[in-house]
Design an enzyme around this catalytic site. Structure first.
Site, PDB file in Angstrom:
ATOM      1  N   ASN A   1     -41.728-103.057   2.061  1.00 20.06           N
ATOM      2  CA  ASN A   1     -41.888-102.275   3.224  1.00 20.06           C
ATOM      3  C   ASN A   1     -41.692-103.046   4.402  1.00 20.06           C
ATOM      4  O   ASN A   1     -41.516-104.305   4.390  1.00 20.06           O
ATOM      5  CB  ASN A   1     -43.174-101.388   3.162  1.00 20.06           C
ATOM      6  CG  ASN A   1     -44.260-102.295   3.277  1.00 20.06           C
ATOM      7  OD1 ASN A   1     -44.630-102.881   4.036  1.00 20.06           O
ATOM      8  ND2 ASN A   1     -45.006-102.451   2.208  1.00 20.06           N
TER       9      ASN A   1
ATOM     10  N   LYS B   1     -31.562-109.463 -15.084  1.00 22.99           N
ATOM     11  CA  LYS B   1     -31.115-108.525 -13.908  1.00 22.99           C
ATOM     12  C   LYS B   1     -30.537-107.437 -14.481  1.00 22.99           C
ATOM     13  O   LYS B   1     -29.569-107.412 -15.517  1.00 22.99           O
ATOM     14  CB  LYS B   1     -30.180-109.418 -13.116  1.00 22.99           C
ATOM     15  CG  LYS B   1     -29.605-108.729 -11.936  1.00 22.99           C
ATOM     16  CD  LYS B   1     -28.441-109.446 -11.057  1.00 22.99           C
ATOM     17  CE  LYS B   1     -27.644-108.608 -10.260  1.00 22.99           C
ATOM     18  NZ  LYS B   1     -26.667-109.073  -9.577  1.00 22.99           N
TER      19      LYS B   1
ATOM     20  N   PRO C   1     -53.077-100.757  -7.942  1.00 23.88           N
ATOM     21  CA  PRO C   1     -54.548-100.766  -7.647  1.00 23.88           C
ATOM     22  C   PRO C   1     -54.757-100.686  -6.077  1.00 23.88           C
ATOM     23  O   PRO C   1     -53.954-100.949  -5.250  1.00 23.88           O
ATOM     24  CB  PRO C   1     -55.050-102.083  -8.322  1.00 23.88           C
ATOM     25  CG  PRO C   1     -53.655-102.907  -8.065  1.00 23.88           C
ATOM     26  CD  PRO C   1     -52.631-102.141  -8.538  1.00 23.88           C
TER      27      PRO C   1
ATOM     28  N   ILE D   1     -56.416-101.937  -3.419  1.00 25.37           N
ATOM     29  CA  ILE D   1     -57.274-103.128  -3.040  1.00 25.37           C
ATOM     30  C   ILE D   1     -58.571-102.835  -2.257  1.00 25.37           C
ATOM     31  O   ILE D   1     -59.586-103.378  -2.553  1.00 25.37           O
ATOM     32  CB  ILE D   1     -56.709-104.156  -2.279  1.00 25.37           C
ATOM     33  CG1 ILE D   1     -55.264-104.532  -3.339  1.00 25.37           C
ATOM     34  CG2 ILE D   1     -57.332-105.588  -2.197  1.00 25.37           C
ATOM     35  CD1 ILE D   1     -53.901-105.382  -2.970  1.00 25.37           C
TER      36      ILE D   1
ATOM     37  N   LYS E   1     -59.967 -90.822   4.953  1.00 26.26           N
ATOM     38  CA  LYS E   1     -59.725 -91.976   4.317  1.00 26.26           C
ATOM     39  C   LYS E   1     -60.884 -92.940   4.088  1.00 26.26           C
ATOM     40  O   LYS E   1     -61.213 -93.466   3.178  1.00 26.26           O
ATOM     41  CB  LYS E   1     -58.385 -92.862   5.058  1.00 26.26           C
ATOM     42  CG  LYS E   1     -57.933 -93.868   4.280  1.00 26.26           C
ATOM     43  CD  LYS E   1     -56.665 -94.116   4.614  1.00 26.26           C
ATOM     44  CE  LYS E   1     -55.624 -93.123   4.408  1.00 26.26           C
ATOM     45  NZ  LYS E   1     -54.160 -93.364   5.032  1.00 26.26           N
TER      46      LYS E   1
ATOM     47  N   LYS F   1     -62.128 -94.124   0.365  1.00 21.60           N
ATOM     48  CA  LYS F   1     -62.080 -95.543   0.153  1.00 21.60           C
ATOM     49  C   LYS F   1     -63.550 -96.265  -0.179  1.00 21.60           C
ATOM     50  O   LYS F   1     -63.518 -97.207  -0.808  1.00 21.60           O
ATOM     51  CB  LYS F   1     -61.262 -96.507   1.282  1.00 21.60           C
ATOM     52  CG  LYS F   1     -59.957 -95.966   1.451  1.00 21.60           C
ATOM     53  CD  LYS F   1     -58.850 -96.565   0.651  1.00 21.60           C
ATOM     54  CE  LYS F   1     -57.570 -96.049   1.080  1.00 21.60           C
ATOM     55  NZ  LYS F   1     -56.226 -96.632   0.403  1.00 21.60           N
TER      56      LYS F   1
END
Ligand code: C5P
Length: 400
Positions: free
Chosen positions: A209, A287, A303, A305, A337, A341
């Site tokens: 990203n 590849k 996961p 974190i 959130k 979390k």
């Protein structure tokens, strides 16, 4: 402990430069090592000889002097300092600092540094009051530059008003206060995640990203500046490793989590990384060949974190902090959130197109904790790091 700090004193042009000699004496007397850069204009008011006699070191003057560059470049000068102090700071040098001009040794050292910078402005009252100077200072302060003075009083030019450099005693006190306040996390350990993660598709391709890592790196640096033993676990970025920080380079989210867990226990965890939500379930050793059919990728969830490190347990840090990059209903989504979390604080920011936050220089933060929302003004990512480190220090010292 306040002894043994290294101050790089930059003396720019102005009648107040004579007071810098007293400032060197005071700082030395308080146990600090003082190294001096004298600008060309500054050398019209004080001599390098008197400065070097007081600082007991040579005085650095000219960017283009071969001797200076071979013995001690501008990068090294700022790297070797705990604080860059510009006193007197003329209107001219403030303008150069604001725009990033680097046409001599002093301004180059100021542009090349990642160390804290303090300025003691000194100029004629009209220059001080000029919107250009006020605007330049406002921008510099927003970037985290510290300021001491100027004072009000009569001036060398015969006028009265603001613009007189703060007294050397007041500047030395501000330096000491800064060093005291900047070590408030001494004895604490911090783990910070930063940057993107890269998830391999095959040995040559990956999913990633656009995170630059700037915010996470700035937070790690600010925590280290406050004296915390800091581990930065970062995905690939174009940024240099921040000084004073232990940096662990990782690729995938799974590696990032493992490196974080290895770095525990810690007092502070800040998850600023833009972790990829998914990874490719199985990567071939070779590849993937282009053979006329389009391969489909089976993704599995990575996961979380932040959620993992927020779980109650013996190893849980006292403060676990996450980010919420939102494009709509910023506060409501970020508050939800935080609950999901299980972290203590969420730093919410609007990353809608046009805000320039993602990959950009500045950030507008809303800090959400158990008590509510604290809105921060738009500031540079470095200033966000410094403010967050300050707030963490206040919170942890209050709880002790
Ligand atoms: O769920 P979302 O990605 O919006 O949450 C953002 C926060 O969670 C950030 O602090 C980010 O570093 C953290 N995070 C994480 N691991 C993930 C996903 C997000 O630590 N897999």
């Amino acid at each position: 402990m306040n002894k043994g700090k290294r101050v790089l004193l930059i003396v720019s042009g102005g009648i107040a430069a004579y007071k810098s000699l007293e400032l060197i004496r005071l700082l030395k007397g308080r146990g600090h090592a003082v190294r001096c850069i004298l600008t060309r204009a500054g050398s019209r008011f004080v001599t390098p000889l008197s400065m070097s006699s007081l600082s007991e070191d040579r005085v650095y003057e000219d960017l283009f002097s071969l001797t200076d560059e071979s013995e001690m470049g501008h990068i090294q000068l700022s790297r070797d300092a705990d604080l860059l102090l510009v006193a007197p700071a003329s209107a001219d040098i403030l303008a150069k600092m604001r725009t990033g001009l680097a046409d001599d040794l002093a301004t180059t050292a100021l542009l090349a540094t990642d160390k804290p910078v303090m300025v003691a402005p000194a100029m004629n009252v009209r220059m001080w009051e000029h919107p250009a100077t006020q605007e330049n200072l406002a921008v510099l302060e927003q970037r985290g530059v510290l300021r001491v003075g100027p004072d009000e009083g009569d001036m060398a030019c015969g006028e009265w008003g603001y613009g007189r450099m703060a007294e050397p005693q007041a500047i030395a006190d501000a330096v000491d206060r800064f060093f005291q306040s900047s070590r408030r996390l001494a004895g604490k350990r911090a783990v910070v995640t930063s940057g993107p993660t890269v998830e391999a598709i095959d040995p040559v391709r990956y999913i990633a990203n656009r995170s630059s890592g700037r915010q996470g790196h700035a937070i790690a640096k600010a925590l280290a500046d406050q004296g915390a033993e800091t581990v930065l676990v970062t995905g690939p970025t174009a940024l240099p490793d921040p000084s004073g920080v232990e940096v662990i380079h990782v690729g995938s989210a799974v590696e990032m989590l493992a490196a974080c867990e290895q770095a525990l226990p810690a007092d502070i965890v800040v998850c600023a990384a833009a972790v990829s939500d998914w990874r490719v379930s199985e990567q071939p050793d070779q590849k993937i060949k282009k053979n006329g059919t389009v391969p489909s990728l089976l993704l599995v969830e990575n996961p979380d974190i932040l959620a993992t490190l927020s779980k109650p347990g013996n190893d849980r840090a006292k403060l676990v902090i996450g980010f919420a990059a939102e494009t709509t209903d910023v506060i409501a989504n970020a508050t939800a959130k935080r609950g999901k979390k299980g972290c203590d604080w969420i730093l919410a920011n609007d990353v809608s197109p046009g805000t320039g936050t993602f990959g950009g220089d500045s950030n507008t933060i809303h800090l959400i904790d158990a008590h509510g929302v604290e809105d921060w003004p738009t500031m540079s990512k470095e200033a966000v790091g410094a403010r967050l480190a300050q707030k963490i220090a206040e919170t942890l010292t209050r709880e002790q």
